[in-house]
Motif scaffolding. Structure first.
Motif, PDB file in Angstrom:
ATOM      1  N   LEU A 151      39.885   4.306  38.935  1.00  7.44           N
ATOM      2  CA  LEU A 151      38.551   3.727  39.062  1.00  7.44           C
ATOM      3  C   LEU A 151      37.904   4.097  40.394  1.00  7.44           C
ATOM      4  CD1 LEU A 151      39.147   0.196  37.461  1.00  7.44           C
ATOM      5  CD2 LEU A 151      38.049   2.189  36.431  1.00  7.44           C
ATOM      6  N   ILE A 152      38.705   4.163  41.447  1.00  9.99           N
ATOM      7  CA  ILE A 152      38.177   4.620  42.739  1.00  9.99           C
ATOM      8  C   ILE A 152      37.684   6.059  42.618  1.00  9.99           C
ATOM      9  CG2 ILE A 152      38.808   5.244  45.100  1.00  9.99           C
ATOM     10  CD1 ILE A 152      40.721   2.853  45.098  1.00  9.99           C
ATOM     11  N   GLU A 153      38.469   6.880  41.951  1.00  4.75           N
ATOM     12  CA  GLU A 153      38.088   8.286  41.748  1.00  4.75           C
ATOM     13  C   GLU A 153      36.794   8.402  40.951  1.00  4.75           C
ATOM     14  OE1 GLU A 153      39.891  12.025  39.220  1.00  4.75           O
ATOM     15  OE2 GLU A 153      41.307  10.708  40.251  1.00  4.75           O
ATOM     16  N   LEU A 154      36.656   7.602  39.896  1.00  4.95           N
ATOM     17  CA  LEU A 154      35.440   7.623  39.088  1.00  4.95           C
ATOM     18  C   LEU A 154      34.228   7.161  39.913  1.00  4.95           C
ATOM     19  CD1 LEU A 154      36.826   6.181  35.728  1.00  4.95           C
ATOM     20  CD2 LEU A 154      36.087   8.523  36.154  1.00  4.95           C
ATOM     21  N   LYS A 155      34.432   6.157  40.742  1.00  2.00           N
ATOM     22  CA  LYS A 155      33.346   5.657  41.599  1.00  2.00           C
ATOM     23  C   LYS A 155      32.867   6.753  42.553  1.00  2.00           C
ATOM     24  CE  LYS A 155      32.310   1.868  44.837  1.00  2.00           C
ATOM     25  NZ  LYS A 155      31.679   2.704  45.879  1.00  2.00           N
ATOM     26  N   GLN A 156      33.808   7.468  43.141  1.00  2.00           N
ATOM     27  CA  GLN A 156      33.458   8.510  44.104  1.00  2.00           C
ATOM     28  C   GLN A 156      32.823   9.721  43.427  1.00  2.00           C
ATOM     29  OE1 GLN A 156      37.350   8.987  45.859  1.00  2.00           O
ATOM     30  NE2 GLN A 156      36.927   7.535  47.518  1.00  2.00           N
ATOM     31  N   ASN A 157      33.307  10.064  42.236  1.00  2.00           N
ATOM     32  CA  ASN A 157      32.802  11.256  41.537  1.00  2.00           C
ATOM     33  C   ASN A 157      31.438  11.041  40.894  1.00  2.00           C
ATOM     34  OD1 ASN A 157      35.131  12.568  42.255  1.00  2.00           O
ATOM     35  ND2 ASN A 157      36.129  12.340  40.258  1.00  2.00           N
ATOM     36  N   HIS A 158      31.072   9.776  40.644  1.00  2.00           N
ATOM     37  CA  HIS A 158      29.814   9.502  39.934  1.00  2.00           C
ATOM     38  C   HIS A 158      28.887   8.620  40.760  1.00  2.00           C
ATOM     39  CE1 HIS A 158      31.372  11.358  36.263  1.00  2.00           C
ATOM     40  NE2 HIS A 158      32.492  10.693  36.468  1.00  2.00           N
ATOM     41  N   GLU A 159      28.973   8.767  42.059  1.00  2.00           N
ATOM     42  CA  GLU A 159      28.129   7.985  42.966  1.00  2.00           C
ATOM     43  C   GLU A 159      26.654   8.167  42.625  1.00  2.00           C
ATOM     44  OE1 GLU A 159      28.076   5.236  45.917  1.00  2.00           O
ATOM     45  OE2 GLU A 159      29.891   6.444  45.697  1.00  2.00           O
ATOM     46  N   GLY A 160      25.957   7.057  42.391  1.00  2.00           N
ATOM     47  CA  GLY A 160      24.522   7.105  42.126  1.00  2.00           C
ATOM     48  C   GLY A 160      24.140   7.475  40.710  1.00  2.00           C
ATOM     49  N   GLN A 161      25.118   7.821  39.860  1.00  2.00           N
ATOM     50  CA  GLN A 161      24.804   8.192  38.480  1.00  2.00           C
ATOM     51  C   GLN A 161      24.787   6.963  37.572  1.00  2.00           C
ATOM     52  OE1 GLN A 161      27.128  11.506  36.932  1.00  2.00           O
ATOM     53  NE2 GLN A 161      27.434  12.329  38.984  1.00  2.00           N
ATOM     54  N   GLU A 162      23.964   7.042  36.528  1.00  2.59           N
ATOM     55  CA  GLU A 162      23.877   5.958  35.554  1.00  2.59           C
ATOM     56  C   GLU A 162      23.966   6.539  34.153  1.00  2.59           C
ATOM     57  OE1 GLU A 162      20.544   2.700  34.206  1.00  2.59           O
ATOM     58  OE2 GLU A 162      20.998   2.860  36.349  1.00  2.59           O
ATOM     59  N   PHE A 163      24.754   5.869  33.292  1.00  2.00           N
ATOM     60  CA  PHE A 163      24.951   6.331  31.922  1.00  2.00           C
ATOM     61  C   PHE A 163      24.491   5.239  30.965  1.00  2.00           C
ATOM     62  CE2 PHE A 163      28.150   8.151  34.712  1.00  2.00           C
ATOM     63  CZ  PHE A 163      28.044   9.512  34.460  1.00  2.00           C
ATOM     64  N   ASP A 164      23.239   5.358  30.509  1.00  2.00           N
ATOM     65  CA  ASP A 164      22.683   4.388  29.561  1.00  2.00           C
ATOM     66  C   ASP A 164      22.883   2.953  30.051  1.00  2.00           C
ATOM     67  OD1 ASP A 164      21.274   3.996  27.058  1.00  2.00           O
ATOM     68  OD2 ASP A 164      23.116   3.088  26.306  1.00  2.00           O
ATOM     69  N   GLY A 165      22.531   2.731  31.307  1.00  2.00           N
ATOM     70  CA  GLY A 165      22.626   1.390  31.865  1.00  2.00           C
ATOM     71  C   GLY A 165      23.957   1.051  32.482  1.00  2.00           C
ATOM     72  N   PHE A 166      24.929   1.957  32.418  1.00  2.00           N
ATOM     73  CA  PHE A 166      26.256   1.717  32.985  1.00  2.00           C
ATOM     74  C   PHE A 166      26.449   2.562  34.238  1.00  2.00           C
ATOM     75  CE2 PHE A 166      30.623   3.072  33.586  1.00  2.00           C
ATOM     76  CZ  PHE A 166      31.305   1.867  33.576  1.00  2.00           C
ATOM     77  N   LYS A 167      27.075   1.957  35.259  1.00  2.72           N
ATOM     78  CA  LYS A 167      27.397   2.674  36.486  1.00  2.72           C
ATOM     79  C   LYS A 167      28.874   2.499  36.810  1.00  2.72           C
ATOM     80  CE  LYS A 167      22.862   1.996  38.723  1.00  2.72           C
ATOM     81  NZ  LYS A 167      22.183   1.430  39.918  1.00  2.72           N
ATOM     82  N   PHE A 168      29.469   3.536  37.409  1.00  2.00           N
ATOM     83  CA  PHE A 168      30.844   3.418  37.879  1.00  2.00           C
ATOM     84  C   PHE A 168      30.835   2.768  39.264  1.00  2.00           C
ATOM     85  CE2 PHE A 168      31.409   6.760  34.679  1.00  2.00           C
ATOM     86  CZ  PHE A 168      32.540   6.282  34.025  1.00  2.00           C
ATOM     87  N   ASP A 169      30.351   1.542  39.279  1.00  2.05           N
ATOM     88  CA  ASP A 169      30.229   0.813  40.538  1.00  2.05           C
ATOM     89  C   ASP A 169      30.012  -0.665  40.234  1.00  2.05           C
ATOM     90  OD1 ASP A 169      30.125   0.303  43.222  1.00  2.05           O
ATOM     91  OD2 ASP A 169      28.388   1.570  43.638  1.00  2.05           O
ATOM     92  N   GLY A 170      30.152  -1.502  41.250  1.00  2.00           N
ATOM     93  CA  GLY A 170      29.863  -2.925  41.097  1.00  2.00           C
ATOM     94  C   GLY A 170      30.675  -3.568  39.990  1.00  2.00           C
ATOM     95  N   ASP A 171      30.062  -4.558  39.333  1.00  3.46           N
ATOM     96  CA  ASP A 171      30.752  -5.284  38.263  1.00  3.46           C
ATOM     97  C   ASP A 171      31.084  -4.388  37.070  1.00  3.46           C
ATOM     98  OD1 ASP A 171      30.974  -7.660  39.563  1.00  3.46           O
ATOM     99  OD2 ASP A 171      29.536  -8.758  38.320  1.00  3.46           O
ATOM    100  N   ASP A 172      30.323  -3.323  36.873  1.00  5.15           N
ATOM    101  CA  ASP A 172      30.624  -2.418  35.762  1.00  5.15           C
ATOM    102  C   ASP A 172      31.999  -1.788  35.951  1.00  5.15           C
ATOM    103  OD1 ASP A 172      28.068  -3.097  35.163  1.00  5.15           O
ATOM    104  OD2 ASP A 172      27.288  -1.054  35.009  1.00  5.15           O
ATOM    105  N   LEU A 173      32.377  -1.552  37.182  1.00  2.00           N
ATOM    106  CA  LEU A 173      33.692  -0.987  37.481  1.00  2.00           C
ATOM    107  C   LEU A 173      34.772  -2.072  37.399  1.00  2.00           C
ATOM    108  CD1 LEU A 173      34.491   1.941  38.275  1.00  2.00           C
ATOM    109  CD2 LEU A 173      34.673   1.138  40.626  1.00  2.00           C
ATOM    110  N   VAL A 174      34.474  -3.239  37.956  1.00  3.83           N
ATOM    111  CA  VAL A 174      35.416  -4.363  37.909  1.00  3.83           C
ATOM    112  C   VAL A 174      35.766  -4.711  36.458  1.00  3.83           C
ATOM    113  CG1 VAL A 174      35.806  -6.781  38.535  1.00  3.83           C
ATOM    114  CG2 VAL A 174      34.497  -5.300  40.057  1.00  3.83           C
ATOM    115  N   ALA A 175      34.788  -4.589  35.569  1.00  3.74           N
ATOM    116  CA  ALA A 175      34.987  -4.965  34.162  1.00  3.74           C
ATOM    117  C   ALA A 175      36.156  -4.222  33.532  1.00  3.74           C
ATOM    118  CB  ALA A 175      33.705  -4.689  33.369  1.00  3.74           C
TER     119      ALA A 175
END
Length: 512
Positions: free
Chosen positions: A281-305
């Protein structure tokens, strides 16, 4: 002077009756929906449809869907109603194949949902909708490769030693003691998920107040209110905002969020890598910084989920499978003895050490767990929603867009035409020869198709390892508190034994 008659009381009575007639007509306005389409239905009752037993928590959802399945024996499908909304139940294995695999594009989303403000519920892999689901699934799949599972298993061995130490501390020699096996198994699998997913030794076995264990208990503490919350998410999502349903529960969400970010911060500062879910998940957060996929982000609560659903799904499903396997083995001592012999023979050949290859290659162990999942599929039904109008193959029927579609995996797995003597616990159904003869799409404990449970290999690994660790030294037998046949908790979404699973556990005289 009254409005209609000379008496106010009569006027009020008339207006009340008119109001009730209007409400009744509105609530039953769609009750001929399936009949008009020549689809079998069970006559619904006003206001509740066919949902009364489930709504009043007299039957758990799995039993409710299984009942509908049994009432439409011999038919490829049937219709039913939750309140006044038409639902569709698929029974025929070939049609199930279309829904889950061949025509997946029509059924790519689940009907269940949470409030979009509940980000841990809305965006976790189990609940998220397409197209974000497809992207997220592909990104999380690598956590379950054989290489990563082997690394996880090395961590599991630490928890296995903890389980051994804990059982020794209970002094189970001689006649043994009565234990709530479900609670024991939940502690064990909580520790397994804690160390494999989060890289944390959460110590549930030794500390009854361990935070991870208390969190897990709260999520699956099926009080009457929690049971109703679950029902709204999976059957009546139109009431979610009114009920304020929270997928994990507010307190548990706060704990999981806090724990995840503390873990992430520690790893980023220390540079430690454990090649587990948190690292991915850390890797996904770093690789997709600032990107959004149909309302989903690899960050914040979306990542915690993702970490949250991995934890809850990982410990609960495995602990239930492990506990119910021990329950059936206690009732069937000849099967227990046969399995124990396979385990001890394998240990004798491997210098008394448990390895990943041993756990995954023991054939009778696999048969036992497979049969447990047949009798007790932890998630006993599958649900989808039509994304667009769908012509049912081979039938003059079109399902309208937005129709909820359900499949009773439990109902299929108790059909005698597919599994003779379905109430009998018989692992031989899954020997090499019999397995070849299983009718496809009648055995669905993990679902099937693109939405098939992503963590099934890890779940099986946990359950099998738990059986090895317990049966190598201990014997499970029924006790006065053992309830057979098992009664299911009517408040639970997953299959859960009402008031626990009590067995007697005693140390084998020959164990050391």
């Amino acid at each position: 002077m009254a409005l209609v008659t000379d008496c106010w009381f009569i006027d009020v009575t008339i207006m009340f009756l008119i109001f009730m007639i209007i409400v009744y007509l509105y609530a039953t306005r769609r009750f001929n929906y399936w009949k008009n389409r020549n689809v079998m239905e069970i006559p619904p009752i006003p206001f509740l449809g066919n949902f009364a037993d489930c709504f009043f928590l007299r039957k758990c959802p799995g039993e409710f869907i299984m009942y509908l399945h049994s009432q439409s024996a011999g038919l490829p499908f049937m219709g039913f109603y939750v309140f006044d909304k038409p639902f569709f139940l698929v029974r025929d294995p070939e049609l199930i194949k279309h829904v889950l695999v061949k025509d997946f594009d029509y059924f790519s989303d689940k009907y269940s949902r949470t409030d979009i403000k509940d980000r841990l519920g809305w965006t976790n892999l189990f609940m998220i909708k397409n197209p974000a689901w497809k992207i997220l699934r592909s990104k999380l799949t690598p956590i379950f490769t054989s290489g990563r599972l082997k690394n996880m298993f090395n961590l599991m061995l630490i928890v296995g030693d903890d389980l051994d130490t804990y059982l020794e501390s209970l002094s189970l020699e001689g006649k043994g003691k009565t234990l709530d096996i479900k609670d024991l198994c939940a502690k064990f699998t909580t520790d397994l998920i804690g160390i494999t997913a989060y890289g944390l030794k959460v110590n549930s076995l030794n500390d009854p107040n361990a935070e991870f264990r208390r969190c897990g208990k709260k999520i699956f503490d099926f009080t009457w209110y929690r049971g109703f919350e679950i029902l709204t998410m999976f059957f009546i999502p139109s009431l979610i905002k009114l009920v304020r349903a929270d997928f994990f529960g507010k307190n548990s969400s706060d704990f999981l969020r806090k724990t995840f970010w503390e873990n992430v911060d520690h790893r980023l500062q220390s540079g430690i890598k454990k090649h587990d879910l948190v690292d991915l998940l850390i890797e996904l957060k770093q690789n997709h910084e600032g990107q959004e996929f149909d309302g989903f982000k690899f960050d914040g609560d979306d990542l915690v989920a993702q970490a949250a659903v991995f934890f809850t799904g990982g410990f609960e499903t495995s602990s239930t499978t492990l506990a119910l396997s021990l329950f059936e083995l206690a009732l069937n001592p000849e099967i227990q003895n046969k399995l124990r012999k396979e385990i001890t023979d394998a240990l004798d050949q491997n210098d008394n050490k448990v390895t990943y290859e041993m756990v995954t290659n023991l054939s009778y162990l696999h048969m036992v767990v497979s049969e447990t999942l047949r009798k007790y599929p932890v998630f006993p039904f599958i649900e989808r929603i039509t994304g667009k109008d769908y012509k049912v193959p081979g039938h003059d029927l079109v399902l309208e867009k937005g129709t909820p579609v359900y499949i009773s995996s439990m109902g299929l797995q108790y059909e005698s035409q597919y599994f003779p003597e379905p109430n009998k616990y018989d692992p031989e159904r899954f020997n090499d020869e019999n397995r070849k003869n299983l009718t496809p799409y009648t055995y669905l404990p993990f679902g099937e198709g693109p939405h098939m449970c992503i963590g099934l290999r890890l779940g099986l690994l946990e359950s099998k390892y738990g059986l090895i660790q317990i049966l190598r030294k201990y014997q499970a037998t029924p006790c006065k508190k053992t309830v057979s046949p098992m009664r299911l908790d009517p408040r639970g979404l997953t299959l859960t034994a009402l008031n626990g699973v009590y067995l007697n556990l005693s140390k084998l005289a020959t164990s050391n």
